[in-house]
Motif scaffolding. Structure first.
Motif, PDB file in Angstrom:
ATOM      1  N   LEU A 258       0.852  -1.191   0.000  1.00  0.00           N
ATOM      2  CA  LEU A 258       0.000   0.000   0.000  1.00  0.00           C
ATOM      3  C   LEU A 258       0.886   1.240   0.000  1.00  0.00           C
ATOM      4  N   PRO A 259       0.756   2.101  -1.007  1.00  0.00           N
ATOM      5  CA  PRO A 259       1.616   3.286  -1.115  1.00  0.00           C
ATOM      6  C   PRO A 259       1.212   4.373  -0.131  1.00  0.00           C
ATOM      7  N   SER A 260       1.830   4.366   1.032  1.00  0.00           N
ATOM      8  CA  SER A 260       1.503   5.335   2.067  1.00  0.00           C
ATOM      9  C   SER A 260       1.855   6.752   1.634  1.00  0.00           C
ATOM     10  N   SER A 261       3.069   6.932   1.097  1.00  0.00           N
ATOM     11  CA  SER A 261       3.514   8.234   0.592  1.00  0.00           C
ATOM     12  C   SER A 261       4.832   8.004  -0.130  1.00  0.00           C
ATOM     13  N   THR A 262       5.471   9.076  -0.577  1.00  0.00           N
ATOM     14  CA  THR A 262       6.796   8.923  -1.200  1.00  0.00           C
ATOM     15  C   THR A 262       7.834   8.505  -0.166  1.00  0.00           C
ATOM     16  N   HIS A 263       7.479   8.619   1.122  1.00  0.00           N
ATOM     17  CA  HIS A 263       8.444   8.324   2.176  1.00  0.00           C
ATOM     18  C   HIS A 263       8.425   6.872   2.630  1.00  0.00           C
ATOM     19  N   GLU A 264       7.309   6.168   2.491  1.00  0.00           N
ATOM     20  CA  GLU A 264       7.243   4.795   2.946  1.00  0.00           C
ATOM     21  C   GLU A 264       6.043   4.084   2.325  1.00  0.00           C
ATOM     22  N   VAL A 265       6.044   2.754   2.459  1.00  0.00           N
ATOM     23  CA  VAL A 265       4.908   1.941   2.017  1.00  0.00           C
ATOM     24  C   VAL A 265       4.500   1.028   3.169  1.00  0.00           C
ATOM     25  N   ILE A 266       3.262   0.537   3.103  1.00  0.00           N
ATOM     26  CA  ILE A 266       2.753  -0.421   4.086  1.00  0.00           C
ATOM     27  C   ILE A 266       2.751  -1.806   3.441  1.00  0.00           C
ATOM     28  N   ILE A 267       3.307  -2.777   4.163  1.00  0.00           N
ATOM     29  CA  ILE A 267       3.378  -4.157   3.667  1.00  0.00           C
ATOM     30  C   ILE A 267       2.433  -5.029   4.487  1.00  0.00           C
ATOM     31  N   LEU A 268       1.615  -5.828   3.796  1.00  0.00           N
ATOM     32  CA  LEU A 268       0.732  -6.797   4.451  1.00  0.00           C
ATOM     33  C   LEU A 268       0.938  -8.159   3.798  1.00  0.00           C
ATOM     34  N   PRO A 269       0.984  -9.240   4.592  1.00  0.00           N
ATOM     35  CA  PRO A 269       1.018 -10.571   3.986  1.00  0.00           C
ATOM     36  C   PRO A 269      -0.312 -10.866   3.312  1.00  0.00           C
ATOM     37  N   ASP A 270      -0.252 -11.406   2.108  1.00  0.00           N
ATOM     38  CA  ASP A 270      -1.483 -11.744   1.392  1.00  0.00           C
ATOM     39  C   ASP A 270      -1.971 -13.104   1.880  1.00  0.00           C
ATOM     40  N   GLU A 271      -2.881 -13.081   2.830  1.00  0.00           N
ATOM     41  CA  GLU A 271      -3.432 -14.314   3.393  1.00  0.00           C
ATOM     42  C   GLU A 271      -4.721 -14.718   2.697  1.00  0.00           C
ATOM     43  N   GLY A 272      -5.042 -14.064   1.588  1.00  0.00           N
ATOM     44  CA  GLY A 272      -6.214 -14.439   0.812  1.00  0.00           C
ATOM     45  C   GLY A 272      -7.513 -13.861   1.312  1.00  0.00           C
ATOM     46  N   ASN A 273      -7.478 -12.901   2.226  1.00  0.00           N
ATOM     47  CA  ASN A 273      -8.718 -12.380   2.787  1.00  0.00           C
ATOM     48  C   ASN A 273      -8.921 -10.894   2.509  1.00  0.00           C
ATOM     49  N   MET A 274      -8.221 -10.356   1.509  1.00  0.00           N
ATOM     50  CA  MET A 274      -8.423  -8.966   1.096  1.00  0.00           C
ATOM     51  C   MET A 274      -8.559  -8.911  -0.425  1.00  0.00           C
ATOM     52  N   THR A 275      -9.323  -7.954  -0.896  1.00  0.00           N
ATOM     53  CA  THR A 275      -9.507  -7.787  -2.327  1.00  0.00           C
ATOM     54  C   THR A 275      -8.858  -6.500  -2.793  1.00  0.00           C
ATOM     55  N   ALA A 276      -8.581  -6.419  -4.089  1.00  0.00           N
ATOM     56  CA  ALA A 276      -7.969  -5.221  -4.667  1.00  0.00           C
ATOM     57  C   ALA A 276      -8.867  -4.009  -4.495  1.00  0.00           C
ATOM     58  N   LEU A 277     -10.170  -4.206  -4.668  1.00  0.00           N
ATOM     59  CA  LEU A 277     -11.105  -3.083  -4.571  1.00  0.00           C
ATOM     60  C   LEU A 277     -11.104  -2.490  -3.168  1.00  0.00           C
ATOM     61  N   GLU A 278     -11.142  -3.335  -2.157  1.00  0.00           N
ATOM     62  CA  GLU A 278     -11.178  -2.840  -0.778  1.00  0.00           C
ATOM     63  C   GLU A 278      -9.899  -2.101  -0.412  1.00  0.00           C
ATOM     64  N   THR A 279      -8.760  -2.643  -0.795  1.00  0.00           N
ATOM     65  CA  THR A 279      -7.497  -1.984  -0.463  1.00  0.00           C
ATOM     66  C   THR A 279      -7.356  -0.667  -1.210  1.00  0.00           C
ATOM     67  N   GLN A 280      -7.783  -0.623  -2.466  1.00  0.00           N
ATOM     68  CA  GLN A 280      -7.684   0.624  -3.223  1.00  0.00           C
ATOM     69  C   GLN A 280      -8.588   1.702  -2.638  1.00  0.00           C
ATOM     70  N   GLU A 281      -9.786   1.322  -2.213  1.00  0.00           N
ATOM     71  CA  GLU A 281     -10.686   2.291  -1.588  1.00  0.00           C
ATOM     72  C   GLU A 281     -10.058   2.868  -0.324  1.00  0.00           C
ATOM     73  N   MET A 282      -9.397   2.012   0.459  1.00  0.00           N
ATOM     74  CA  MET A 282      -8.771   2.475   1.684  1.00  0.00           C
ATOM     75  C   MET A 282      -7.621   3.438   1.385  1.00  0.00           C
ATOM     76  N   VAL A 283      -6.774   3.086   0.420  1.00  0.00           N
ATOM     77  CA  VAL A 283      -5.639   3.947   0.067  1.00  0.00           C
ATOM     78  C   VAL A 283      -6.132   5.303  -0.423  1.00  0.00           C
ATOM     79  N   THR A 284      -7.140   5.296  -1.278  1.00  0.00           N
ATOM     80  CA  THR A 284      -7.672   6.556  -1.810  1.00  0.00           C
ATOM     81  C   THR A 284      -8.221   7.433  -0.699  1.00  0.00           C
ATOM     82  N   GLU A 285      -8.940   6.819   0.224  1.00  0.00           N
ATOM     83  CA  GLU A 285      -9.533   7.583   1.326  1.00  0.00           C
ATOM     84  C   GLU A 285      -8.460   8.195   2.223  1.00  0.00           C
ATOM     85  N   VAL A 286      -7.442   7.396   2.565  1.00  0.00           N
ATOM     86  CA  VAL A 286      -6.371   7.895   3.436  1.00  0.00           C
ATOM     87  C   VAL A 286      -5.577   8.996   2.735  1.00  0.00           C
TER      88      VAL A 286
END
Length: 469
Positions: A258-286
């Motif tokens: 998840l691209p937090s900013s130009t300064h850092e990114v957030i890493i999550l293990p893909d355990e199969g319980n998240m979708t691209a749409l949900e993560t993109q909505e969260m990134v856009t909102e933040v």
């Protein structure tokens, strides 16, 4: 009040008067500065005999002057302080011109390709999805997180006399040496932020540590902040050699980035319980609520496939997995249908040959045997064929049933997901807000997954009952 053009002219004429003696003969000029996510006009001041200029953002200072925050004299005084406090590490021009020396200072950064389209026309870079890897020359770095650097342009590349590919490889190799990566659990970062706040209120350290732990929200999603040791422009660490493989092997999963900013990114293990749409909505909102425009990296979410060693958009990864699953299911279906055709076509051929076996004419024994052959054998063959037709599809259905879920488990599991971000100097309410949103999405996703699990169980029982019938 002066307009901007009048302001620039007055500054360039009077700045030497408010600087110390060594700046009396300094070179002063105003020119545009192109930086990642930002372009502005700056005042450059270079003392006589030195090879380094100090730049001051004129546009920002004029905004404060025009808003009445400072009068012109105060503005000049502020500029004088900035120039004197600027980086004083001299640049060895020979190191800049000699590539064998300059490459020891090379490092990479990453930015959004679309918002830096004009800048990228004049600098060497490499596109990675909708991101761009750029190359920089380190001038100095300090313990407070300051990093002074020069962006490598097409003119620099030509002067170096090297290919863009060599520049890329040398910058990748050198980056971890001069700006080492750091990976920290989000929980630790948030706890440190709360601790600093409590200590800032004058609370004893032991009590502050206790309070910081009690303020931490419970988080089920493991999250990690990846940046460099300076915590400045550290998002490019994701492209350090083998970095994603090392993190993926440590966590035991593919990775969601998840691209937090130009300064850092957030890493999550893909355990199969998240979708691209949900993560993109969260990134856009933040991003819209907390990230400054000059620090924005991207509104998308990314994925790293350890097996394929592929960095790609999360949505592209999901599409690729769906195509792979469809192809495997088609192959399994075709394989299951093959035995059925063979049973139907072979049996009648055997019957014709048996009917053609004629005994010597006039034999009573033969006529009885022939009568049995004509009357009984087709009935037996018909029984065999009917049995094959009725049994084979049931076998094929069970075979396909065993195959398809094995290939589709990735899609069935990928039903929920969300994200969070972190950054240097980011207010703790932001992180807490993101984590709460993540947990809410996680709970909703669990409900959906539970419902889907029950539905799959009912569906499997129905198929088994059909096969038995």
């Amino acid at each position: 009040m002066m307009n901007y053009d009048e302001f620039k002219e007055s500054v360039s004429e009077q700045i030497r008067d408010v600087l110390p003696e060594k700046y009396r003969d300094a070179d002063v000029e105003i020119r545009p500065v192109d930086k990642i996510n930002k372009r502005y006009e700056a005042l450059f001041v270079k003392p006589f005999g030195e090879n380094q200029s100090v730049a001051v953002n004129l546009e920002e200072l004029y905004e404060q002057y025009a808003a009445g925050i400072m009068d012109f004299e105060d503005t000049l005084s502020a500029m004088s302080a900035m120039i004197q406090d600027g980086p004083q590490v001299a640049i060895d021009l020979e190191e800049v011109r000699n590539y064998e020396m300059a490459k020891e200072r090379l490092f990479i950064r990453v930015c959004g390709a679309e918002q830096n389209e004009e800048l990228l026309k004049n600098i060497p870079h490499r596109n990675e999805e909708d991101l761009a890897v750029t190359y920089h020359l380190l001038i100095n770095k300090s313990g407070d997180g300051t990093v002074g650097s020069v962006i490598i342009t097409n003119e620099h590349l030509k002067a170096f006399g090297i290919s863009e590919e060599q520049l890329h490889q040398d910058a990748l190799e050198n980056s971890p040496k001069i700006l080492p990566p750091t990976l920290m659990p989000m929980q630790d970062i948030m706890e440190n932020i709360y601790l600093e706040e409590m200590l800032g209120f004058g609370m004893p350290e032991e009590m502050a540590q206790m309070m910081a732990k009690t303020m931490m929200p419970e988080v089920e999603v493991p999250m990690y902040v990846l940046t460099n040791e300076q915590k400045v422009n550290g998002a490019g660490v994701i492209f350090y050699p083998e970095m994603m493989d090392k993190i993926g092997d440590t966590l035991g999963h593919d990775l969601i980035i998840l691209p937090s900013s130009t300064h850092e990114v957030i890493i999550l293990p893909d355990e199969g319980n998240m979708t691209a749409l949900e993560t993109q909505e969260m990134v856009t909102e933040v991003n819209s609520e907390w990230v400054r425009p000059e620090e924005l990296l991207s509104d998308g979410a990314y994925h790293y496939d350890r097996e394929a060693h592929a960095f790609e958009k999360f949505s592209s990864y999901e599409a690729r997995m769906e195509e792979k699953e469809a192809a495997l299911n088609m192959e399994a279906t075709q394989e299951a249908e093959k035995p059925l055709d063979g049973v139907i076509s072979e049996e009648p051929v055997r019957m014709e040959k048996e009917e053609g076996q004629i005994a010597p004419e006039g034999s009573e024994h033969f006529e009885k045997q022939a009568e049995q052959t004509v009357s009984e054998e087709p009935a037996q063959s018909e029984k065999q064929v009917n049995q094959a037709v009725s049994e084979k599809p049931a076998h094929s259905e069970m075979q396909a049933e065993r195959t398809a879920p094995a290939e589709s488990i990735h899609t069935e599991k990928r039903v929920q997901k969300q994200a969070v971000r972190s950054g240097k100097g980011t207010p703790s309410p932001k992180r807490e807000s993101v984590l709460k949103k993540l947990e809410a999405k996680k709970a909703a996703a669990k409900e959906r997954e539970s419902g889907k699990s029950k539905e799959r169980t009912r569906s499997t029982h129905q198929r088994d009952d059909a096969a038995i019938a």
